[in-house]
Design a protein around this motif. Structure first.
Motif, PDB file in Angstrom:
ATOM      1  N   VAL A  16     -43.272   2.546   1.805  1.00 54.61           N
ATOM      2  CA  VAL A  16     -42.650   2.441   0.647  1.00 54.61           C
ATOM      3  C   VAL A  16     -42.617   0.731  -0.105  1.00 54.61           C
ATOM      4  CG1 VAL A  16     -40.015   1.873  -0.095  1.00 54.61           C
ATOM      5  CG2 VAL A  16     -40.611   3.843   1.551  1.00 54.61           C
ATOM      6  N   LEU A  17     -42.748  -0.380   0.778  1.00 56.83           N
ATOM      7  CA  LEU A  17     -42.875  -1.592   0.170  1.00 56.83           C
ATOM      8  C   LEU A  17     -44.005  -1.695  -0.435  1.00 56.83           C
ATOM      9  CD1 LEU A  17     -41.581  -3.774   2.937  1.00 56.83           C
ATOM     10  CD2 LEU A  17     -40.438  -3.153   0.842  1.00 56.83           C
ATOM     11  N   LEU A  18     -45.350  -1.161  -0.154  1.00 57.87           N
ATOM     12  CA  LEU A  18     -46.593  -1.067  -0.631  1.00 57.87           C
ATOM     13  C   LEU A  18     -46.894  -0.127  -1.896  1.00 57.87           C
ATOM     14  CD1 LEU A  18     -49.501  -1.758  -0.880  1.00 57.87           C
ATOM     15  CD2 LEU A  18     -50.308  -0.104   1.005  1.00 57.87           C
ATOM     16  N   MET A  19     -46.014   0.977  -1.941  1.00 52.54           N
ATOM     17  CA  MET A  19     -46.088   1.832  -2.841  1.00 52.54           C
ATOM     18  C   MET A  19     -45.093   1.143  -3.977  1.00 52.54           C
ATOM     19  SD  MET A  19     -43.609   4.080  -4.682  1.00 52.54           S
ATOM     20  CE  MET A  19     -42.504   4.136  -3.317  1.00 52.54           C
ATOM     21  N   VAL A  20     -44.056   0.712  -3.799  1.00 53.07           N
ATOM     22  CA  VAL A  20     -43.243   0.078  -4.850  1.00 53.07           C
ATOM     23  C   VAL A  20     -43.880  -1.331  -5.541  1.00 53.07           C
ATOM     24  CG1 VAL A  20     -41.205  -0.981  -5.502  1.00 53.07           C
ATOM     25  CG2 VAL A  20     -41.075   0.989  -3.994  1.00 53.07           C
ATOM     26  N   ASP A  21     -44.422  -1.958  -4.627  1.00 53.22           N
ATOM     27  CA  ASP A  21     -44.982  -3.176  -5.252  1.00 53.22           C
ATOM     28  C   ASP A  21     -46.321  -3.004  -5.971  1.00 53.22           C
ATOM     29  OD1 ASP A  21     -43.071  -4.641  -4.274  1.00 53.22           O
ATOM     30  OD2 ASP A  21     -44.380  -5.371  -2.502  1.00 53.22           O
ATOM     31  N   SER A  22     -47.084  -1.918  -5.744  1.00 59.12           N
ATOM     32  CA  SER A  22     -48.263  -1.604  -6.285  1.00 59.12           C
ATOM     33  C   SER A  22     -48.218  -0.919  -7.705  1.00 59.12           C
ATOM     34  CB  SER A  22     -49.114  -0.577  -5.419  1.00 59.12           C
ATOM     35  OG  SER A  22     -48.563   0.383  -5.314  1.00 59.12           O
ATOM     36  N   ASN A  23     -46.938  -0.335  -7.969  1.00 55.13           N
ATOM     37  CA  ASN A  23     -46.661   0.383  -8.965  1.00 55.13           C
ATOM     38  C   ASN A  23     -45.594  -0.682 -10.064  1.00 55.13           C
ATOM     39  OD1 ASN A  23     -47.153   3.447  -9.423  1.00 55.13           O
ATOM     40  ND2 ASN A  23     -46.803   3.055  -7.182  1.00 55.13           N
ATOM     41  N   LEU A  24     -44.733  -1.558  -9.407  1.00 53.43           N
ATOM     42  CA  LEU A  24     -44.162  -2.553 -10.431  1.00 53.43           C
ATOM     43  C   LEU A  24     -44.950  -3.339 -11.112  1.00 53.43           C
ATOM     44  CD1 LEU A  24     -41.072  -3.466  -7.997  1.00 53.43           C
ATOM     45  CD2 LEU A  24     -41.096  -1.714 -10.075  1.00 53.43           C
ATOM     46  N   GLN A  25     -46.492  -3.526 -10.872  1.00 50.20           N
ATOM     47  CA  GLN A  25     -47.099  -4.384 -11.592  1.00 50.20           C
ATOM     48  C   GLN A  25     -47.562  -3.690 -12.948  1.00 50.20           C
ATOM     49  OE1 GLN A  25     -47.627  -7.085 -10.038  1.00 50.20           O
ATOM     50  NE2 GLN A  25     -46.445  -6.415  -8.417  1.00 50.20           N
ATOM     51  N   ARG A  26     -47.273  -2.553 -13.103  1.00 51.31           N
ATOM     52  CA  ARG A  26     -47.688  -1.955 -14.428  1.00 51.31           C
ATOM     53  C   ARG A  26     -46.750  -2.480 -15.420  1.00 51.31           C
ATOM     54  NH1 ARG A  26     -45.859   3.973 -12.772  1.00 51.31           N
ATOM     55  NH2 ARG A  26     -45.412   3.915 -15.080  1.00 51.31           N
ATOM     56  N   GLU A  27     -47.529  -2.372 -16.732  1.00 58.78           N
ATOM     57  CA  GLU A  27     -46.670  -3.012 -17.963  1.00 58.78           C
ATOM     58  C   GLU A  27     -45.582  -2.080 -18.350  1.00 58.78           C
ATOM     59  OE1 GLU A  27     -49.381  -3.834 -21.135  1.00 58.78           O
ATOM     60  OE2 GLU A  27     -51.017  -4.719 -19.807  1.00 58.78           O
ATOM     61  N   ASN A  28     -45.720  -0.931 -18.524  1.00 57.71           N
ATOM     62  CA  ASN A  28     -44.576  -0.039 -19.037  1.00 57.71           C
ATOM     63  C   ASN A  28     -44.024   0.588 -17.941  1.00 57.71           C
ATOM     64  OD1 ASN A  28     -45.090  -0.901 -21.703  1.00 57.71           O
ATOM     65  ND2 ASN A  28     -46.788   0.619 -21.610  1.00 57.71           N
ATOM     66  N   ILE A  29     -42.504   0.433 -17.678  1.00 58.49           N
ATOM     67  CA  ILE A  29     -41.905   0.980 -16.475  1.00 58.49           C
ATOM     68  C   ILE A  29     -40.737   1.523 -17.184  1.00 58.49           C
ATOM     69  CG2 ILE A  29     -41.034   0.723 -14.281  1.00 58.49           C
ATOM     70  CD1 ILE A  29     -42.963  -1.359 -13.710  1.00 58.49           C
ATOM     71  N   LEU A  30     -40.196   2.639 -16.935  1.00 61.86           N
ATOM     72  CA  LEU A  30     -39.056   3.278 -17.346  1.00 61.86           C
ATOM     73  C   LEU A  30     -37.793   2.719 -16.840  1.00 61.86           C
ATOM     74  CD1 LEU A  30     -40.220   6.942 -17.835  1.00 61.86           C
ATOM     75  CD2 LEU A  30     -40.042   5.301 -19.623  1.00 61.86           C
ATOM     76  N   PRO A  31     -36.780   2.697 -17.221  1.00 61.74           N
ATOM     77  CA  PRO A  31     -35.415   2.240 -16.469  1.00 61.74           C
ATOM     78  C   PRO A  31     -35.369   2.879 -15.381  1.00 61.74           C
ATOM     79  CG  PRO A  31     -34.921   2.097 -18.811  1.00 61.74           C
ATOM     80  CD  PRO A  31     -36.370   2.817 -18.759  1.00 61.74           C
ATOM     81  N   SER A  32     -35.545   4.197 -15.483  1.00 67.76           N
ATOM     82  CA  SER A  32     -35.255   5.109 -14.128  1.00 67.76           C
ATOM     83  C   SER A  32     -36.213   4.967 -12.972  1.00 67.76           C
ATOM     84  CB  SER A  32     -35.406   6.577 -14.251  1.00 67.76           C
ATOM     85  OG  SER A  32     -36.592   7.006 -14.755  1.00 67.76           O
ATOM     86  N   GLU A  33     -37.588   4.653 -13.286  1.00 66.21           N
ATOM     87  CA  GLU A  33     -38.501   4.113 -12.236  1.00 66.21           C
ATOM     88  C   GLU A  33     -38.040   2.771 -11.756  1.00 66.21           C
ATOM     89  OE1 GLU A  33     -42.504   5.922 -14.256  1.00 66.21           O
ATOM     90  OE2 GLU A  33     -41.716   4.351 -14.954  1.00 66.21           O
ATOM     91  N   ARG A  34     -37.756   2.065 -12.511  1.00 66.78           N
ATOM     92  CA  ARG A  34     -37.479   0.599 -11.791  1.00 66.78           C
ATOM     93  C   ARG A  34     -36.080   0.794 -10.892  1.00 66.78           C
ATOM     94  NH1 ARG A  34     -39.231  -4.341 -13.012  1.00 66.78           N
ATOM     95  NH2 ARG A  34     -40.416  -3.600 -15.037  1.00 66.78           N
TER      96      ARG A  34
END
Length: 308
Positions: free
Chosen positions: A114-132
């Motif tokens: 979970v930690l790796l999955m979240v951290d690798s995706n939070l680096q994206r520029e455009n993240i929806l509020p629901s995703e965050r």
């Protein structure tokens, strides 16, 4: 001390080098070609994979160059592999017609994954509020599972940081904002979608998250019937009314039907009314552009008539 007193066991050079080579080989991560049908999405993956313009560019890149950066996945007990990082690349590869993808396979427990999955995706520029929102929640729970206490204010991760503080620090956010984003996970899907679509602003949405499911559905109906988005003050009042036991559809309708200062000069045309005049494929932006263009033409026609 005499040489005979030394108790040293010397290994041959072959034994030393083969042991070292084996050790490095075990530690070295191998990139494998995994059939695309054996790759499955991460359970409750909070990040949406959309077929938008960005995805189309990714597909074109994959068609030309292939997948250059390997995915990270872990074996599934039922067979195949669960993707930890690389969901967008996997989807682009499917659209591009690839049969296999480069993958680094790691043995990871649920919390580490979970930690790796979240951290690798939070680096994206455009993240929806629901995703965050769901990403923060999943990461916080994973950190707590790794040994922190269950409350947000005193759960210690290391000598100083609480779980929420660690999530905030690594996401370049604040602890209070992390907790506010996590509140969004309490919204019903219809309201959360409206937050993503910017039909409901973030701050009012946080206040609305304190309504229970039935109250949120009454609010949604009142919002649709009045064709009004909630202001922060309206959402705060509705939250207070709910806490005091005075919330109902009629109350929500009355609050949402109030005129806002910034809307006194606003003309609102219901979506159903506009849809009669446009193809079903038209987006709201296309409808707006067409209306403005027609109004410009009408204005010029009026000016020409006045000049006669």
């Amino acid at each position: 001390m005499s040489k005979g007193s030394l108790n040293v066991s010397l290994k041959g050079a072959d034994d030393i080098f083969s042991t070292e080579e084996s050790r490095q080989e075990q530690q070295r991560e191998q990139v494998q070609q995994i059939p695309i049908g054996e790759l499955f999405p991460f359970k409750n993956h909070p990040f949406k994979v959309l077929d938008d313009e960005s995805m189309q560019r990714t597909v074109e890149s994959v068609e030309q160059y292939g997948v250059l950066s390997p995915l990270i996945a872990r074996p599934r007990p039922e067979g195949g592999y669960e993707i930890i990082s690389g969901h967008r690349r996997q989807h682009a590869a499917q659209l591009a017609g690839l049969d296999a993808l480069p993958v680094i396979v790691r043995q990871m427990d649920d919390d580490a994954a979970v930690l790796l999955m979240v951290d690798s995706n939070l680096q994206r520029e455009n993240i929806l509020p629901s995703e965050r929102a769901f990403a923060y929640k999943m990461k916080l729970e994973a950190l707590k599972n790794q040994g922190a206490r269950s409350d947000l204010t005193s759960a210690q991760i290391g000598p100083k940081l609480t779980a929420a503080e660690k999530v905030a620090e690594e996401a370049n956010d604040t602890k209070s904002q992390v907790k506010r984003f996590i509140r969004l996970t309490c919204l019903i899907p219809e309201l959360l979608d409206m937050v993503d679509e910017k039909k409901i602003a973030f701050n009012p949405a946080v206040e609305l998250s304190y309504l229970d499911e039935a109250q949120q559905r009454d609010f949604l109906e009142a919002m649709n019937d009045t064709q009004n988005a909630p202001s922060l003050s309206q959402a705060q009042r509705l939250k207070k009314l709910a806490q005091e036991g005075h919330f109902s559809y009629d109350v929500a309708f009355a609050v949402m039907g109030e005129e806002k200062k910034d809307e006194l000069d606003k003309v609102v045309i219901k979506n159903d009314t506009l849809r009669k005049y446009f193809p079903r494929s038209y987006t709201p932006k296309q409808m707006e552009d067409t209306i403005i263009k027609l109004l410009d033409q009408w204005q010029r026609k009026q000016q020409r008539q006045n000049e006669r």
